[in-house]
Scaffold this motif. Structure first.
Motif, PDB file in Angstrom:
ATOM      1  N   UNK A 186     -50.202 -18.291 -41.949  1.00 37.05           N
ATOM      2  CA  UNK A 186     -51.250 -19.819 -41.068  1.00 37.05           C
ATOM      3  C   UNK A 186     -51.852 -18.425 -40.461  1.00 37.05           C
ATOM      4  N   UNK A 187     -53.207 -19.090 -40.987  1.00 38.54           N
ATOM      5  CA  UNK A 187     -54.643 -18.285 -41.040  1.00 38.54           C
ATOM      6  C   UNK A 187     -54.932 -17.448 -41.413  1.00 38.54           C
ATOM      7  N   UNK A 188     -54.403 -17.285 -42.215  1.00 36.47           N
ATOM      8  CA  UNK A 188     -54.679 -16.187 -43.578  1.00 36.47           C
ATOM      9  C   UNK A 188     -53.590 -15.334 -43.574  1.00 36.47           C
ATOM     10  N   UNK A 189     -52.190 -15.189 -42.497  1.00 39.20           N
ATOM     11  CA  UNK A 189     -51.272 -14.069 -41.774  1.00 39.20           C
ATOM     12  C   UNK A 189     -49.794 -14.636 -41.999  1.00 39.20           C
ATOM     13  N   UNK A 190     -48.986 -14.464 -41.835  1.00 42.24           N
ATOM     14  CA  UNK A 190     -47.405 -14.239 -42.001  1.00 42.24           C
ATOM     15  C   UNK A 190     -47.594 -14.662 -40.203  1.00 42.24           C
ATOM     16  N   UNK A 191     -46.767 -15.908 -40.220  1.00 42.99           N
ATOM     17  CA  UNK A 191     -46.961 -17.035 -38.594  1.00 42.99           C
ATOM     18  C   UNK A 191     -45.766 -15.948 -38.441  1.00 42.99           C
ATOM     19  N   UNK A 192     -46.469 -15.853 -36.766  1.00 41.74           N
ATOM     20  CA  UNK A 192     -46.082 -14.635 -36.121  1.00 41.74           C
ATOM     21  C   UNK A 192     -44.556 -14.739 -35.191  1.00 41.74           C
ATOM     22  N   UNK A 193     -44.657 -13.438 -35.325  1.00 39.80           N
ATOM     23  CA  UNK A 193     -42.949 -13.294 -34.516  1.00 39.80           C
ATOM     24  C   UNK A 193     -42.831 -13.136 -33.224  1.00 39.80           C
ATOM     25  N   UNK A 194     -41.652 -13.620 -31.965  1.00 39.05           N
ATOM     26  CA  UNK A 194     -41.503 -13.065 -31.150  1.00 39.05           C
ATOM     27  C   UNK A 194     -41.004 -11.558 -30.900  1.00 39.05           C
ATOM     28  N   UNK A 195     -41.213 -10.472 -30.200  1.00 43.22           N
ATOM     29  CA  UNK A 195     -40.492  -9.293 -29.985  1.00 43.22           C
ATOM     30  C   UNK A 195     -39.101  -9.806 -29.789  1.00 43.22           C
ATOM     31  N   UNK A 196     -38.852 -10.898 -28.458  1.00 40.95           N
ATOM     32  CA  UNK A 196     -38.221 -10.048 -27.785  1.00 40.95           C
ATOM     33  C   UNK A 196     -36.655 -12.235 -27.593  1.00 40.95           C
ATOM     34  N   UNK A 197     -37.204 -12.610 -28.630  1.00 39.58           N
ATOM     35  CA  UNK A 197     -35.841 -14.249 -28.935  1.00 39.58           C
ATOM     36  C   UNK A 197     -36.570 -14.668 -30.615  1.00 39.58           C
ATOM     37  N   UNK A 198     -35.486 -15.298 -30.838  1.00 36.40           N
ATOM     38  CA  UNK A 198     -36.198 -16.097 -32.484  1.00 36.40           C
ATOM     39  C   UNK A 198     -36.731 -17.161 -31.750  1.00 36.40           C
ATOM     40  N   UNK A 199     -38.194 -17.775 -33.277  1.00 31.85           N
ATOM     41  CA  UNK A 199     -38.420 -19.112 -33.197  1.00 31.85           C
ATOM     42  C   UNK A 199     -37.843 -19.778 -33.887  1.00 31.85           C
ATOM     43  N   UNK A 200     -38.406 -21.021 -34.184  1.00 32.94           N
ATOM     44  CA  UNK A 200     -37.759 -22.057 -34.545  1.00 32.94           C
ATOM     45  C   UNK A 200     -36.656 -22.397 -34.785  1.00 32.94           C
ATOM     46  N   UNK A 201     -36.067 -22.148 -33.787  1.00 34.58           N
ATOM     47  CA  UNK A 201     -34.752 -21.845 -33.897  1.00 34.58           C
ATOM     48  C   UNK A 201     -34.354 -23.426 -34.074  1.00 34.58           C
ATOM     49  N   UNK A 202     -34.557 -24.513 -34.010  1.00 36.26           N
ATOM     50  CA  UNK A 202     -34.433 -25.809 -34.497  1.00 36.26           C
ATOM     51  C   UNK A 202     -33.891 -26.069 -35.800  1.00 36.26           C
ATOM     52  N   UNK A 203     -34.895 -25.742 -36.456  1.00 38.53           N
ATOM     53  CA  UNK A 203     -34.799 -25.925 -38.085  1.00 38.53           C
ATOM     54  C   UNK A 203     -35.114 -24.708 -38.994  1.00 38.53           C
ATOM     55  N   UNK A 204     -35.090 -23.661 -38.395  1.00 38.40           N
ATOM     56  CA  UNK A 204     -35.554 -22.875 -38.693  1.00 38.40           C
ATOM     57  C   UNK A 204     -37.000 -22.350 -39.252  1.00 38.40           C
ATOM     58  N   UNK A 208     -31.936  -9.322 -36.315  1.00 36.68           N
ATOM     59  CA  UNK A 208     -33.546  -9.939 -36.597  1.00 36.68           C
ATOM     60  C   UNK A 208     -33.322 -11.060 -38.021  1.00 36.68           C
ATOM     61  N   UNK A 209     -32.490 -10.900 -38.955  1.00 34.60           N
ATOM     62  CA  UNK A 209     -33.172 -11.381 -39.757  1.00 34.60           C
ATOM     63  C   UNK A 209     -33.997 -12.341 -39.745  1.00 34.60           C
ATOM     64  N   UNK A 210     -34.364 -13.485 -39.407  1.00 36.08           N
ATOM     65  CA  UNK A 210     -35.445 -14.010 -39.010  1.00 36.08           C
ATOM     66  C   UNK A 210     -36.951 -13.129 -39.070  1.00 36.08           C
ATOM     67  N   UNK A 211     -36.394 -11.899 -38.183  1.00 31.19           N
ATOM     68  CA  UNK A 211     -37.421 -11.546 -38.729  1.00 31.19           C
ATOM     69  C   UNK A 211     -38.069 -10.514 -40.311  1.00 31.19           C
ATOM     70  N   UNK A 212     -36.707  -9.198 -40.065  1.00 28.79           N
ATOM     71  CA  UNK A 212     -36.897  -8.743 -40.974  1.00 28.79           C
ATOM     72  C   UNK A 212     -35.942  -9.317 -42.526  1.00 28.79           C
ATOM     73  N   UNK A 213     -35.798  -9.741 -42.796  1.00 28.40           N
ATOM     74  CA  UNK A 213     -35.629 -10.421 -44.653  1.00 28.40           C
ATOM     75  C   UNK A 213     -36.687 -11.854 -44.398  1.00 28.40           C
ATOM     76  N   UNK A 214     -37.173 -12.584 -43.404  1.00 30.34           N
ATOM     77  CA  UNK A 214     -38.079 -13.206 -43.788  1.00 30.34           C
ATOM     78  C   UNK A 214     -39.553 -12.338 -44.658  1.00 30.34           C
ATOM     79  N   UNK A 215     -39.708 -11.189 -43.748  1.00 34.77           N
ATOM     80  CA  UNK A 215     -40.638 -10.648 -43.698  1.00 34.77           C
ATOM     81  C   UNK A 215     -40.962  -9.664 -45.244  1.00 34.77           C
ATOM     82  N   UNK A 216     -39.308 -10.066 -46.193  1.00 32.18           N
ATOM     83  CA  UNK A 216     -38.468  -9.135 -47.580  1.00 32.18           C
ATOM     84  C   UNK A 216     -37.438  -8.176 -47.711  1.00 32.18           C
ATOM     85  N   UNK A 217     -37.102  -8.316 -46.615  1.00 26.70           N
ATOM     86  CA  UNK A 217     -35.906  -7.292 -46.841  1.00 26.70           C
ATOM     87  C   UNK A 217     -34.170  -7.889 -46.985  1.00 26.70           C
ATOM     88  N   UNK A 218     -34.768  -8.335 -48.789  1.00 22.93           N
ATOM     89  CA  UNK A 218     -33.400  -8.265 -49.809  1.00 22.93           C
ATOM     90  C   UNK A 218     -33.704  -7.997 -50.760  1.00 22.93           C
TER      91      UNK A 218
END
Length: 516
Positions: free
Chosen positions: A181-199, A141-151
């Motif tokens: 978004x709205x003062x916090x990191x845009x939400x993630x789904x726990x079960x699937x990747x969102x923003x799949x089209x363009x990242x 789940x790099x879409x979540x973990x890397x986005x949140x700072x794991x690098x």
């Protein structure tokens, strides 16, 4: 991956999933620089932190409490043991991007190791055969973990002290973005990747984890070496420093065949660039990301007067000299036969939009998927100039796209199915990468091969590559065909994938085998 999750518009998909509250967490620190010796054992811990971004504080994930994680500075030819403990949100692995190492430490879940459970740990044994800049990140789940700072980064010093041209100081910089978004990191789904089209394109830019940091300093006449890596989920960076002189000297895995003076440096997700910068006069210089859509300041370099002014730094005297890699002229000499040869393997990059699956037809204008951008107030030419998506023009459609509605894949055109690669150590393999226009959403793709070897770009759209460099990732622009020469050195089971995190999570990956 479970694709049965239904989209409930207006409901926060993060509410029942990943935690978002930063209260009570340690504040994120600046990354440490660790210089282990040969054979040392170091510890690396994954855990949540509170990260200040302007006026808001968000919950992020960190290696050893910092975003980015520590920079490891090691010597070429040495070995290192890293014990990773997982105190994060979900099981994880660590992939040591670009390192040619034993495949048991490559960090691919289920292929090379069992995932590290929350509360668990795993030992990695690293080797550093090549000089240059490398980096590390999760492979779950790099879409979540890397986005949140794991690098984090790894700077491999060459065994040959004369390998690089002279520089007065080194600066390692991670280039990233974060979607707020709205003062916090845009939400993630726990079960699937969102923003799949363009990242997931971010709207806040982070350089070494900070918004437009102003802490970089130099003296006029000095040469500063920037070690750059793009750690963003999907964004390509185009880096400029107006008023300074830029000399590109290296790429993913070492030095360029020929140093070259440049005005800008293009870096796709997971690529690296080594740039020597000469600041001729005192003043403030902006490190910028410049695109057809707009310009963003990534950092500020404050340059003081040289002391003494008439005697610039020792590296400046050699700045005008254009050297190059010691090993690549020999590769150039053998290139003609490879350029003329038919490829051993061909790989096509395909997007399949599943309009009837798990999506309300009212949510998506089918024309959006084919770049009918007129009604978005931004011309096709601006946002997709040069075959690169510079910004997310279709934010709502992109946000709700998932692997269930947008499937990315690699296809072997000879069979119409998934690639089935089997190589042997010592092979040299010509691979043709085709990013055609016939799929449902043509887009750029940074194609990454794990540490079974390294490759040279032979040609782009039939034009011979003018400046060779060893690479592990190559950017395929929309509509482009690129030929690479893969030098296979390490046995085992390996992975190849698009390094846009959401594309990989949506199917744009496969495994291949190298026999000893």
């Amino acid at each position: 991956m479970d694709h049965s999750h239904q989209h409930h518009h207006g409901r926060d998909p993060a509410a029942a999933s990943f935690p978002i509250d930063p209260a009570g967490l340690p504040e994120a620190t600046r990354p440490a620089v660790i210089e282990p010796g040969d054979g040392d054992v170091i510890a690396l811990a994954v855990g949540p932190v509170a990260k200040r971004l302007g006026d808001t504080t968000v919950r992020m994930l960190a290696y050893d409490g910092s975003v980015p994680g520590p920079t490891l500075v090691v010597r070429q030819g040495t070995e290192l043991v890293v014990d990773v403990t997982n105190r994060g949100d979900l099981e994880t692995t660590v992939h040591w991007h670009g390192l040619r190492l034993d495949n048991s430490s490559d960090g691919v879940p289920h292929d090379t190791q069992a995932p590290i459970a929350v509360g668990g740990s795993h030992r990695y044994r690293l080797r550093f055969p090549d000089p240059g800049l490398y980096w590390y990140h999760p492979h779950i789940r790099e879409d979540y973990t890397q986005e949140l700072g794991l690098y984090g980064t790894i700077l491999v010093r060459p065994a040959d002290a004369d390998y690089w041209p002279g520089a007065d100081r080194d600066v390692v910089l991670t280039l990233d973005d974060l979607l707020i978004e709205d003062g916090r990191i845009a939400p993630f789904s726990p079960t699937e990747t969102t923003h799949a089209a363009m990242g997931r394109f971010g709207n806040v830019f982070l350089t070494n984890g900070e918004q437009a940091p102003s802490s970089l300093t130099a003296a006029a006449g000095e040469v500063m070496r920037f070690w750059l890596v793009d750690t963003a989920n999907t964004r390509v960076f185009n880096v400029r420093i107006p008023g300074a002189r830029l000399k590109l000297v290296g790429g993913d895995s070492g030095r360029l065949e020929h140093d070259e003076f440049v005005d800008e440096v293009l870096i796709a997700p997971s690529e690296r660039a080594v740039v020597d910068v000469l600041f001729p006069e005192p003043g403030e210089y902006a490190l910028e990301h410049r695109t057809p859509v707009g310009t963003h300041r990534l950092a500020t370099v404050t340059v003081s007067a040289a002391v003494p002014a008439e005697r610039p730094g020792p590296a400046a005297a050699g700045f005008e000299t254009l050297g190059g890699a010691p090993d690549l002229p020999a590769e150039r000499a053998g290139l003609d036969a490879w350029l003329a040869a038919e490829p051993h393997e061909v790989l096509s990059m395909v997007a399949e939009m599943r309009m009837d699956h798990d999506m309300d037809h009212g949510d998506m204008d089918h024309g959006d998927m084919h770049h009918d951008h007129g009604h978005h107030g931004m011309s096709h030419g601006d946002a997709t100039a040069g075959g690169i998506e510079w910004e997310d023009e279709m934010a709502e459609m992109n946000r709700i796209s998932t692997p269930a509605t947008m499937r990315w894949s690699f296809i072997d055109p000879a069979t119409g199915g998934a690639p089935d690669w089997r190589f042997t150590v010592g092979d040299r393999v010509k691979i043709r990468l085709v990013n055609g226009l016939e799929s449902d959403h043509p887009m750029h793709h940074p194609f990454h091969l794990h540490g079974a070897g390294r490759f040279l770009v032979l040609a782009r759209d039939g034009v011979t590559e003018p400046n060779l460099v060893w690479k592990d990732t190559v950017l395929l622009r929309t509509g482009q065909t690129v030929d690479i020469l893969f030098d296979v050195t390490n046995p085992g089971r390996w992975m190849a994938h698009c390094h846009i995190a959401e594309h990989m999570e949506s199917g744009m990956m496969f495994g291949f085998t190298v026999d000893a």
